[in-house]
Design an enzyme around this catalytic site. Structure first.
Site, PDB file in Angstrom:
ATOM      1  N   LEU A   1       0.811  -1.222   0.000  1.00 15.26           N
ATOM      2  CA  LEU A   1       0.000   0.000   0.000  1.00 15.26           C
ATOM      3  C   LEU A   1       0.845   1.274   0.000  1.00 15.26           C
ATOM      4  O   LEU A   1       1.836   1.374   0.715  1.00 15.26           O
ATOM      5  CB  LEU A   1      -0.927   0.005   1.224  1.00 15.26           C
ATOM      6  CG  LEU A   1      -1.880  -1.191   1.341  1.00 15.26           C
ATOM      7  CD1 LEU A   1      -2.775  -1.037   2.570  1.00 15.26           C
ATOM      8  CD2 LEU A   1      -2.729  -1.361   0.085  1.00 15.26           C
TER       9      LEU A   1
ATOM     10  N   HIS B   1      -3.383   4.174  -2.615  1.00 17.73           N
ATOM     11  CA  HIS B   1      -4.345   3.253  -1.987  1.00 17.73           C
ATOM     12  C   HIS B   1      -5.002   3.922  -0.773  1.00 17.73           C
ATOM     13  O   HIS B   1      -6.215   3.820  -0.566  1.00 17.73           O
ATOM     14  CB  HIS B   1      -3.642   1.985  -1.479  1.00 17.73           C
ATOM     15  CG  HIS B   1      -2.977   1.168  -2.537  1.00 17.73           C
ATOM     16  ND1 HIS B   1      -1.609   1.027  -2.602  1.00 17.73           N
ATOM     17  CD2 HIS B   1      -3.480   0.431  -3.548  1.00 17.73           C
ATOM     18  CE1 HIS B   1      -1.300   0.228  -3.613  1.00 17.73           C
ATOM     19  NE2 HIS B   1      -2.412  -0.148  -4.205  1.00 17.73           N
TER      20      HIS B   1
ATOM     21  N   SER C   1       2.899   4.434  -7.468  1.00 18.21           N
ATOM     22  CA  SER C   1       2.711   3.033  -7.822  1.00 18.21           C
ATOM     23  C   SER C   1       3.715   2.206  -7.035  1.00 18.21           C
ATOM     24  O   SER C   1       4.832   2.681  -6.767  1.00 18.21           O
ATOM     25  CB  SER C   1       2.964   2.860  -9.332  1.00 18.21           C
ATOM     26  OG  SER C   1       3.180   1.501  -9.628  1.00 18.21           O
TER      27      SER C   1
HETATM   28  P1  AMP Z   1      -3.645  -2.341  -6.886  1.00 21.24           P
HETATM   29  O1  AMP Z   1      -3.239  -2.709  -5.497  1.00 21.24           O
HETATM   30  O2  AMP Z   1      -2.504  -1.920  -7.753  1.00 21.24           O
HETATM   31  O3  AMP Z   1      -4.564  -3.354  -7.512  1.00 21.24           O
HETATM   32  O4  AMP Z   1      -4.515  -1.007  -6.736  1.00 21.24           O
HETATM   33  C1  AMP Z   1      -5.632  -0.975  -5.887  1.00 21.24           C
HETATM   34  C2  AMP Z   1      -6.419   0.276  -6.167  1.00 21.24           C
HETATM   35  O5  AMP Z   1      -5.619   1.437  -5.921  1.00 21.24           O
HETATM   36  C3  AMP Z   1      -6.882   0.382  -7.627  1.00 21.24           C
HETATM   37  O6  AMP Z   1      -8.215   0.861  -7.665  1.00 21.24           O
HETATM   38  C4  AMP Z   1      -5.917   1.384  -8.214  1.00 21.24           C
HETATM   39  O7  AMP Z   1      -6.440   2.089  -9.314  1.00 21.24           O
HETATM   40  C5  AMP Z   1      -5.709   2.314  -7.019  1.00 21.24           C
HETATM   41  N1  AMP Z   1      -4.486   3.088  -7.183  1.00 21.24           N
HETATM   42  C6  AMP Z   1      -3.239   2.623  -7.471  1.00 21.24           C
HETATM   43  N2  AMP Z   1      -2.365   3.650  -7.586  1.00 21.24           N
HETATM   44  C7  AMP Z   1      -3.068   4.779  -7.370  1.00 21.24           C
HETATM   45  C8  AMP Z   1      -2.730   6.176  -7.354  1.00 21.24           C
HETATM   46  N3  AMP Z   1      -1.493   6.599  -7.586  1.00 21.24           N
HETATM   47  N4  AMP Z   1      -3.717   7.072  -7.091  1.00 21.24           N
HETATM   48  C9  AMP Z   1      -4.992   6.637  -6.844  1.00 21.24           C
HETATM   49  N5  AMP Z   1      -5.368   5.349  -6.851  1.00 21.24           N
HETATM   50  C10 AMP Z   1      -4.430   4.435  -7.107  1.00 21.24           C
END
Ligand code: AMP
Length: 278
Positions: A32, A36, A185
């Site tokens: 996270l 997130h 990210s």
């Molecule tokens: P993940 O753990 O990569 O599957 O991401 C989980 C959620 O966090 C997804 O809805 C992503 O789009 C969101 N997310 C990831 N990076 C960002 C960011 N930089 N800003 C906003 N939401 C994000």
């Protein structure tokens, strides 16, 4: 903060809540970061109870190596969620959610899955929709929160909720960025300091389009392709100008806020994606 590792325990607990309580759901794969955490904060602002899942979903990885090296930082993740006073964390095992040898379901999202991530990560969206559908059925949240950083995913989840004839509201949250503009990210941690700085090219190109919207789309597209060609450390995978509703390529601007520019590029072997809505 309650931590559940099985859907049975989670559902048993949810059954004790009065139906008047609104539930916000935030699916994640862990590791996270601030992006997130912003989704959790929004859920806390909008809902009575917030549930964050941490699950690295095997069916959405078309590359087994990518799955094997996905970061696991559960202990720190739980500390971060505790600090935000997240109400419930669901950290299931693969066996809790999938039958033995179960594969992803085959969905039809029409034009939404044709290009971009759909083209370069075959099977990814079937895997993603398979797990999100399972989560929606288990939790039945009032609202589910997704980042606009994964714009194609967000649009597909909206289509999925419609196909499920569900009342779940899908809430898109703007991308959280580093100070230099790079979209947050978990993959950024794999970059050297200099690559992290160079990686801002993606954001700079998106900003260039925003500031030069009077130019024709093909002109902007060519400009961006040249920027990437001139940088030997980058490999541009795609730059697509699409209609937000269909995610199909456009050559002329549609109405305000109905256009999206999406980029995927590799730097130091790390794949970055980003987008802007104009
Ligand atoms: P993940 O753990 O990569 O599957 O991401 C989980 C959620 O966090 C997804 O809805 C992503 O789009 C969101 N997310 C990831 N990076 C960002 C960011 N930089 N800003 C906003 N939401 C994000």
């Amino acid at each position: 903060m309650y931590i559940f590792t099985s859907k049975k325990e989670l559902q048993k607990y949810l059954a004790t809540l009065t139906s008047a309580k609104t539930i916000g759901f935030i699916p994640t794969m862990g590791a996270l970061h601030q992006g997130h955490l912003q989704l959790i904060t929004e859920s806390k602002n909008q809902c009575d109870i917030s549930i964050c899942s941490i699950f690295v979903n095997p069916t959405q990885f078309n590359n087994p190596e990518d799955l094997a090296k996905y970061p696991n930082t559960l202990k720190v993740d739980l500390e971060k969620l505790e600090q935000l006073a997240c109400d419930i964390v669901y950290t299931p095992t693969v066996e809790d959610l999938y039958e033995k040898d179960e594969q992803a379901k085959s969905f039809d999202f029409g034009s939404l899955t044709i290009g971009m991530e759909g083209e370069f990560r075959p099977g990814h969206f079937n895997g993603m929709a398979t797990i999100v559908e399972k989560f929606f059925n288990i939790i039945n949240p009032t609202k589910a929160f997704f980042g606009q950083k994964d714009l194609q995913q967000l649009q597909i989840v909206k289509a999925l909720a419609k196909q499920m004839q569900s009342d779940i509201q899908i809430i898109g949250i703007p991308t959280i960025r580093e100070e230099n503009g790079l979209a947050k990210s978990s993959r950024n941690e794999l970059l050297t300091t200099s690559a992290k700085q160079e990686a801002t090219l993606v954001y700079k190109c998106l900003q260039y389009c925003k500031n030069n919207q009077e130019l024709a789309i093909p002109t902007l597209e060519k400009y961006i392709q040249e920027q990437f060609k001139n940088n030997p450390h980058f490999k541009l995978e795609y730059i697509d100008f699409v209609s937000l509703s269909t995610l199909l390529p456009i050559t002329k601007w549609e109405a305000k806020n109905q256009n999206a520019i999406c980029i995927a590029a590799y730097i130091e072997g790390v794949r970055l994606i980003d987008n802007i809505i104009l």
